[in-house]
Design a protein around this motif. Structure first.
Motif, PDB file in Angstrom:
ATOM      1  N   LEU A  25       0.823  -1.209   0.000  1.00  0.00           N
ATOM      2  CA  LEU A  25       0.000   0.000   0.000  1.00  0.00           C
ATOM      3  C   LEU A  25       0.858   1.261   0.000  1.00  0.00           C
ATOM      4  CD1 LEU A  25      -2.974   0.928   0.104  1.00  0.00           C
ATOM      5  CD2 LEU A  25      -2.761   0.967   2.585  1.00  0.00           C
ATOM      6  N   ALA A  26       1.935   1.257   0.780  1.00  0.00           N
ATOM      7  CA  ALA A  26       2.841   2.412   0.818  1.00  0.00           C
ATOM      8  C   ALA A  26       3.531   2.607  -0.537  1.00  0.00           C
ATOM      9  CB  ALA A  26       3.880   2.227   1.921  1.00  0.00           C
ATOM     10  N   ALA A  27       3.935   1.524  -1.171  1.00  0.00           N
ATOM     11  CA  ALA A  27       4.566   1.630  -2.494  1.00  0.00           C
ATOM     12  C   ALA A  27       3.571   2.143  -3.527  1.00  0.00           C
ATOM     13  CB  ALA A  27       5.123   0.268  -2.917  1.00  0.00           C
ATOM     14  N   TRP A  28       2.330   1.686  -3.451  1.00  0.00           N
ATOM     15  CA  TRP A  28       1.272   2.159  -4.355  1.00  0.00           C
ATOM     16  C   TRP A  28       1.065   3.651  -4.166  1.00  0.00           C
ATOM     17  CZ3 TRP A  28      -4.419   0.120  -3.672  1.00  0.00           C
ATOM     18  CH2 TRP A  28      -5.242   0.645  -4.658  1.00  0.00           C
ATOM     19  N   TRP A  29       0.932   4.067  -2.922  1.00  0.00           N
ATOM     20  CA  TRP A  29       0.703   5.486  -2.643  1.00  0.00           C
ATOM     21  C   TRP A  29       1.896   6.315  -3.114  1.00  0.00           C
ATOM     22  CZ3 TRP A  29       3.311   9.075   0.301  1.00  0.00           C
ATOM     23  CH2 TRP A  29       2.669  10.297   0.433  1.00  0.00           C
ATOM     24  N   ALA A  30       3.119   5.872  -2.810  1.00  0.00           N
ATOM     25  CA  ALA A  30       4.315   6.626  -3.208  1.00  0.00           C
ATOM     26  C   ALA A  30       4.429   6.702  -4.723  1.00  0.00           C
ATOM     27  CB  ALA A  30       5.568   5.979  -2.610  1.00  0.00           C
ATOM     28  N   GLY A  31       4.140   5.609  -5.404  1.00  0.00           N
ATOM     29  CA  GLY A  31       4.215   5.607  -6.867  1.00  0.00           C
ATOM     30  C   GLY A  31       3.245   6.586  -7.496  1.00  0.00           C
ATOM     31  N   THR A  32       2.014   6.604  -7.026  1.00  0.00           N
ATOM     32  CA  THR A  32       1.040   7.546  -7.596  1.00  0.00           C
ATOM     33  C   THR A  32       1.377   8.979  -7.197  1.00  0.00           C
ATOM     34  OG1 THR A  32      -0.473   7.152  -5.730  1.00  0.00           O
ATOM     35  CG2 THR A  32      -0.834   5.885  -7.736  1.00  0.00           C
ATOM     36  N   PHE A  33       1.919   9.175  -6.003  1.00  0.00           N
ATOM     37  CA  PHE A  33       2.294  10.527  -5.558  1.00  0.00           C
ATOM     38  C   PHE A  33       3.401  11.087  -6.433  1.00  0.00           C
ATOM     39  CE2 PHE A  33       4.900  13.350  -2.917  1.00  0.00           C
ATOM     40  CZ  PHE A  33       3.942  14.304  -2.568  1.00  0.00           C
ATOM     41  N   TRP A  34       4.420  10.286  -6.724  1.00  0.00           N
ATOM     42  CA  TRP A  34       5.543  10.749  -7.542  1.00  0.00           C
ATOM     43  C   TRP A  34       5.169  10.868  -9.015  1.00  0.00           C
ATOM     44  CZ3 TRP A  34       8.762   6.849  -4.436  1.00  0.00           C
ATOM     45  CH2 TRP A  34       9.246   7.453  -3.292  1.00  0.00           C
ATOM     46  N   LEU A  35       4.273  10.037  -9.473  1.00  0.00           N
ATOM     47  CA  LEU A  35       3.880  10.077 -10.882  1.00  0.00           C
ATOM     48  C   LEU A  35       2.940  11.226 -11.220  1.00  0.00           C
ATOM     49  CD1 LEU A  35       3.212   6.452 -12.143  1.00  0.00           C
ATOM     50  CD2 LEU A  35       4.672   8.157 -13.180  1.00  0.00           C
ATOM     51  N   GLN A  36       2.159  11.683 -10.258  1.00  0.00           N
ATOM     52  CA  GLN A  36       1.127  12.668 -10.587  1.00  0.00           C
ATOM     53  C   GLN A  36       1.685  14.001 -11.064  1.00  0.00           C
ATOM     54  OE1 GLN A  36      -1.393  13.116  -7.222  1.00  0.00           O
ATOM     55  NE2 GLN A  36       0.174  13.991  -5.912  1.00  0.00           N
ATOM     56  N   ALA A  37       2.937  14.304 -10.785  1.00  0.00           N
ATOM     57  CA  ALA A  37       3.536  15.535 -11.292  1.00  0.00           C
ATOM     58  C   ALA A  37       3.707  15.470 -12.809  1.00  0.00           C
ATOM     59  CB  ALA A  37       4.891  15.776 -10.631  1.00  0.00           C
ATOM     60  N   VAL A  39       2.206  12.774 -14.772  1.00  0.00           N
ATOM     61  CA  VAL A  39       1.013  12.167 -15.348  1.00  0.00           C
ATOM     62  C   VAL A  39      -0.167  12.498 -14.433  1.00  0.00           C
ATOM     63  CG1 VAL A  39      -0.052  10.018 -16.131  1.00  0.00           C
ATOM     64  CG2 VAL A  39       2.435  10.276 -16.223  1.00  0.00           C
ATOM     65  N   PRO A  40      -0.937  13.524 -14.754  1.00  0.00           N
ATOM     66  CA  PRO A  40      -2.026  13.930 -13.865  1.00  0.00           C
ATOM     67  C   PRO A  40      -3.046  12.820 -13.582  1.00  0.00           C
ATOM     68  CG  PRO A  40      -1.635  15.603 -15.536  1.00  0.00           C
ATOM     69  CD  PRO A  40      -0.799  14.418 -15.903  1.00  0.00           C
ATOM     70  N   LEU A  41      -3.216  11.903 -14.514  1.00  0.00           N
ATOM     71  CA  LEU A  41      -4.159  10.803 -14.319  1.00  0.00           C
ATOM     72  C   LEU A  41      -3.765   9.915 -13.137  1.00  0.00           C
ATOM     73  CD1 LEU A  41      -6.614   9.202 -15.381  1.00  0.00           C
ATOM     74  CD2 LEU A  41      -5.025   7.964 -16.853  1.00  0.00           C
ATOM     75  N   ALA A  42      -2.486   9.885 -12.793  1.00  0.00           N
ATOM     76  CA  ALA A  42      -2.006   9.032 -11.699  1.00  0.00           C
ATOM     77  C   ALA A  42      -2.660   9.397 -10.370  1.00  0.00           C
ATOM     78  CB  ALA A  42      -0.490   9.125 -11.583  1.00  0.00           C
ATOM     79  N   ALA A  43      -3.024  10.655 -10.184  1.00  0.00           N
ATOM     80  CA  ALA A  43      -3.677  11.062  -8.931  1.00  0.00           C
ATOM     81  C   ALA A  43      -5.011  10.349  -8.739  1.00  0.00           C
ATOM     82  CB  ALA A  43      -3.884  12.577  -8.913  1.00  0.00           C
ATOM     83  N   SER A  44      -5.710  10.077  -9.827  1.00  0.00           N
ATOM     84  CA  SER A  44      -6.995   9.390  -9.707  1.00  0.00           C
ATOM     85  C   SER A  44      -6.832   7.890  -9.459  1.00  0.00           C
ATOM     86  CB  SER A  44      -7.847   9.629 -10.951  1.00  0.00           C
ATOM     87  OG  SER A  44      -7.228   9.059 -12.077  1.00  0.00           O
ATOM     88  N   LEU A  45      -5.609   7.379  -9.560  1.00  0.00           N
ATOM     89  CA  LEU A  45      -5.344   5.966  -9.310  1.00  0.00           C
ATOM     90  C   LEU A  45      -4.742   5.728  -7.927  1.00  0.00           C
ATOM     91  CD1 LEU A  45      -3.807   5.103 -12.787  1.00  0.00           C
ATOM     92  CD2 LEU A  45      -6.170   4.815 -12.049  1.00  0.00           C
ATOM     93  N   ALA A  46      -4.681   6.759  -7.109  1.00  0.00           N
ATOM     94  CA  ALA A  46      -4.119   6.643  -5.768  1.00  0.00           C
ATOM     95  C   ALA A  46      -5.018   5.771  -4.884  1.00  0.00           C
ATOM     96  CB  ALA A  46      -3.958   8.033  -5.151  1.00  0.00           C
ATOM     97  N   PRO A  47      -4.455   5.177  -3.839  1.00  0.00           N
ATOM     98  CA  PRO A  47      -5.232   4.281  -2.985  1.00  0.00           C
ATOM     99  C   PRO A  47      -6.466   4.926  -2.360  1.00  0.00           C
ATOM    100  CG  PRO A  47      -2.898   4.082  -2.483  1.00  0.00           C
ATOM    101  CD  PRO A  47      -3.045   5.208  -3.453  1.00  0.00           C
TER     102      PRO A  47
END
Length: 147
Positions: A25-37, A39-47
């Motif tokens: 879960l932490a890796a998922w959250w960190a990945g979407t947090f770093w990607l959203q800068a 790839v804006p769509l990544a924010a909608s894929l956050a946990p």
């Protein structure tokens, strides 16, 4: 010292499993947090958003509907595979000439990933359940024939 003394008990296995899920879960959250800068769509894929959407699906009973539709597709695909695979397997097992004439072609077809048939299935069968039935049956028929 016995082997059971070295292995964790039920509580230890549960704790290790929960720790593994927490790391995932932490890796998922960190990945979407770093990607959203980038790839804006990544924010909608956050946990957090994913779990909110899951909660809405559960409350609206939509998830049950989708599960039932998927189960129907799997059942129909397996029934088609059984209807083709059992008689074919029996014929191959009963006749050496049939086995010899189909063996190489069936081994070739068996090695082709069912997903690679998807574009052809959609072009030939259209959009909808028919290509899904074909792909599921294609994937399931080879183990049935060879069993």
């Amino acid at each position: 010292m016995s082997l059971s003394a070295k292995s964790p008990g039920a509580a230890g296995r549960l704790a290790l499993g929960m720790a593994g899920l927490a790391v995932l879960l932490a890796a998922w959250w960190a990945g979407t947090f770093w990607l959203q800068a980038r790839v804006p769509l990544a924010a909608s894929l956050a946990p957090d958003r994913t779990f909110v959407s899951l909660h809405q699906l559960l409350l609206g009973n939509e998830l049950t509907l989708h599960i039932l539709v998927s189960l129907r597709r799997v059942l129909v695909g397996l029934l088609i595979a059984l209807a083709i695979g059992v008689p074919l397997g029996l014929a191959i097992g009963a006749s050496r000439p049939i086995a010899a004439s189909t063996g190489m072609a069936f081994q070739f077809l068996r090695m082709i990933s069912p997903l690679s048939w998807m574009p052809i299935a959609v072009m030939v069968l259209g959009v909808g359940d028919a290509p899904i039935y074909f792909l599921l049956a294609f994937a399931a028929v080879w183990p049935i024939v060879s069993a």
